[in-house]
Design a protein around this motif. Sequence first.
Motif, PDB file in Angstrom:
ATOM      1  N   LYS A 180       0.831  -1.205   0.000  1.00 31.08           N
ATOM      2  CA  LYS A 180       0.000   0.000   0.000  1.00 31.08           C
ATOM      3  C   LYS A 180       0.869   1.259   0.000  1.00 31.08           C
ATOM      4  O   LYS A 180       0.584   2.230  -0.705  1.00 31.08           O
ATOM      5  CB  LYS A 180      -0.918  -0.025   1.225  1.00 31.08           C
ATOM      6  CG  LYS A 180      -1.969   1.074   1.252  1.00 31.08           C
ATOM      7  CD  LYS A 180      -2.918   0.876   2.420  1.00 31.08           C
ATOM      8  CE  LYS A 180      -4.021   1.930   2.415  1.00 31.08           C
ATOM      9  NZ  LYS A 180      -4.960   1.719   3.553  1.00 31.08           N
ATOM     10  N   ALA A 181       1.956   1.224   0.788  1.00 23.51           N
ATOM     11  CA  ALA A 181       2.867   2.377   0.856  1.00 23.51           C
ATOM     12  C   ALA A 181       3.546   2.635  -0.484  1.00 23.51           C
ATOM     13  O   ALA A 181       3.910   3.775  -0.790  1.00 23.51           O
ATOM     14  CB  ALA A 181       3.922   2.150   1.944  1.00 23.51           C
ATOM     15  N   PHE A 182       3.705   1.593  -1.298  1.00 25.78           N
ATOM     16  CA  PHE A 182       4.333   1.732  -2.609  1.00 25.78           C
ATOM     17  C   PHE A 182       3.308   1.998  -3.720  1.00 25.78           C
ATOM     18  O   PHE A 182       3.639   1.925  -4.894  1.00 25.78           O
ATOM     19  CB  PHE A 182       5.148   0.476  -2.942  1.00 25.78           C
ATOM     20  CG  PHE A 182       6.546   0.519  -2.413  1.00 25.78           C
ATOM     21  CD1 PHE A 182       7.623   0.776  -3.249  1.00 25.78           C
ATOM     22  CD2 PHE A 182       6.792   0.312  -1.055  1.00 25.78           C
ATOM     23  CE1 PHE A 182       8.916   0.823  -2.751  1.00 25.78           C
ATOM     24  CE2 PHE A 182       8.083   0.352  -0.556  1.00 25.78           C
ATOM     25  CZ  PHE A 182       9.151   0.612  -1.399  1.00 25.78           C
ATOM     26  N   GLY A 183       2.083   2.278  -3.326  1.00 23.10           N
ATOM     27  CA  GLY A 183       1.072   2.626  -4.311  1.00 23.10           C
ATOM     28  C   GLY A 183       0.510   1.447  -5.065  1.00 23.10           C
ATOM     29  O   GLY A 183       0.008   1.598  -6.188  1.00 23.10           O
ATOM     30  N   MET A 184       0.544   0.288  -4.459  1.00 18.09           N
ATOM     31  CA  MET A 184       0.009  -0.903  -5.107  1.00 18.09           C
ATOM     32  C   MET A 184      -1.430  -1.169  -4.653  1.00 18.09           C
ATOM     33  O   MET A 184      -1.827  -0.785  -3.561  1.00 18.09           O
ATOM     34  CB  MET A 184       0.876  -2.125  -4.782  1.00 18.09           C
ATOM     35  CG  MET A 184       2.331  -1.983  -5.166  1.00 18.09           C
ATOM     36  SD  MET A 184       3.309  -3.472  -4.781  1.00 18.09           S
ATOM     37  CE  MET A 184       2.869  -4.536  -6.167  1.00 18.09           C
ATOM     38  N   ARG A 185      -2.166  -1.834  -5.499  1.00 15.90           N
ATOM     39  CA  ARG A 185      -3.461  -2.372  -5.112  1.00 15.90           C
ATOM     40  C   ARG A 185      -3.193  -3.712  -4.440  1.00 15.90           C
ATOM     41  O   ARG A 185      -2.518  -4.574  -5.001  1.00 15.90           O
ATOM     42  CB  ARG A 185      -4.329  -2.585  -6.354  1.00 15.90           C
ATOM     43  CG  ARG A 185      -5.608  -3.383  -6.105  1.00 15.90           C
ATOM     44  CD  ARG A 185      -6.150  -3.884  -7.428  1.00 15.90           C
ATOM     45  NE  ARG A 185      -7.375  -4.656  -7.271  1.00 15.90           N
ATOM     46  CZ  ARG A 185      -7.665  -5.728  -7.971  1.00 15.90           C
ATOM     47  NH1 ARG A 185      -6.815  -6.172  -8.900  1.00 15.90           N
ATOM     48  NH2 ARG A 185      -8.805  -6.366  -7.785  1.00 15.90           N
ATOM     49  N   VAL A 186      -3.677  -3.870  -3.221  1.00 18.78           N
ATOM     50  CA  VAL A 186      -3.413  -5.093  -2.460  1.00 18.78           C
ATOM     51  C   VAL A 186      -4.654  -5.983  -2.483  1.00 18.78           C
ATOM     52  O   VAL A 186      -5.735  -5.577  -2.031  1.00 18.78           O
ATOM     53  CB  VAL A 186      -2.996  -4.775  -1.019  1.00 18.78           C
ATOM     54  CG1 VAL A 186      -2.731  -6.063  -0.240  1.00 18.78           C
ATOM     55  CG2 VAL A 186      -1.759  -3.887  -0.998  1.00 18.78           C
TER      56      VAL A 186
END
Length: 343
Positions: A180-186
């Motif tokens: 989430k911190a890296f801008g990913m959809r989890v």
Amino acid sequence: MVHNRAMNIVILDDYQDAVRKLACASKLDALNAKVYTNTIKGVGQLSVRLRDAEILVLIRERTAITRQLLEKLPRLRLIVQTGSLGNHIDVQACTERGVAVAAGEEDPNTIAEFTWALLMSAARRIPQYMANLRHGVWQQSGFKAASMPANFGLGTVLTGKTLGIWGFGPVGQLVAGYGKAFGMRVLVWGSAASRETASQAGHTPASSRDQLFAESDFLSLHLRGSAETRGIVGLDDLSRMKTTAVFINTAHAELVHSDVLIAALNRGRPGMAALDVLEQEPVMPGNTLLRLENCLCTPHIADVELQSYEREFGAAFDTVRAFIAGQPVDLVNPEVLQLRMPL
């Protein structure tokens, strides 16, 4: 009261010869502890090495303690597991033979941080670029096989990609937070309770296992190793993954059998795997996974870290001292005390 006689304490599989250099090792100064840095396999060899052992300290799951082995170790009274207990110890057989088993806890940060390091290394092909640079090859990841997607060797950023997590325990939750911190959809799959927890944390619960494998750009396993989860990832699952996807396993090798993973990687779905766990450890040099161009392997080092070692061995040595003093702690089979008195 601690017994005056020297106890036969054995510590197995200290690959880095790290234990004797730990600050907490001073806790065993007055005791007769033998540390082995080389590993041996087979009941015959192990029974010779451990024939006089009264207390055995295990480093994670590096040596299996089976019923067959226990039958050859009549002097053994206590097994202390660093970190949490795995399924490599036959606890029932230990109890039947009057052998106490003690276990500690592990820090999920250790595994989670390494998982992320492995994920990022795979994403940007760092090990491959480094290996080629040592041979004078500039900016070549080595990914040239016809089965590789176009421009697969370039690597990829994480922002905007989908991170799949199967298993939302303490480690899975931390890795999801990194994503989430890296801008990913989890995207999270697991039990109903896990998916609900993931939703409350702002992640996306997968509607199905198929969706998890089909939509993940990076898929990381964080399941417990057990008879129920052995081989839980099948070829059908892996075949649903993208040709650009990376499959990551820092949990347990038995979650996906190596022949299944090899077949999937040879077919190009997923495009790449990053593994810290292998079915046979230490791994043999000819292992097929080590030779695959699209497989990144590390030697089970997610939990090999100084702070973790100090904490886990410190706790293990306290457990040893308490047992010798007749005040056993952290036993997973306390009923064994009714069968045999402590040392």
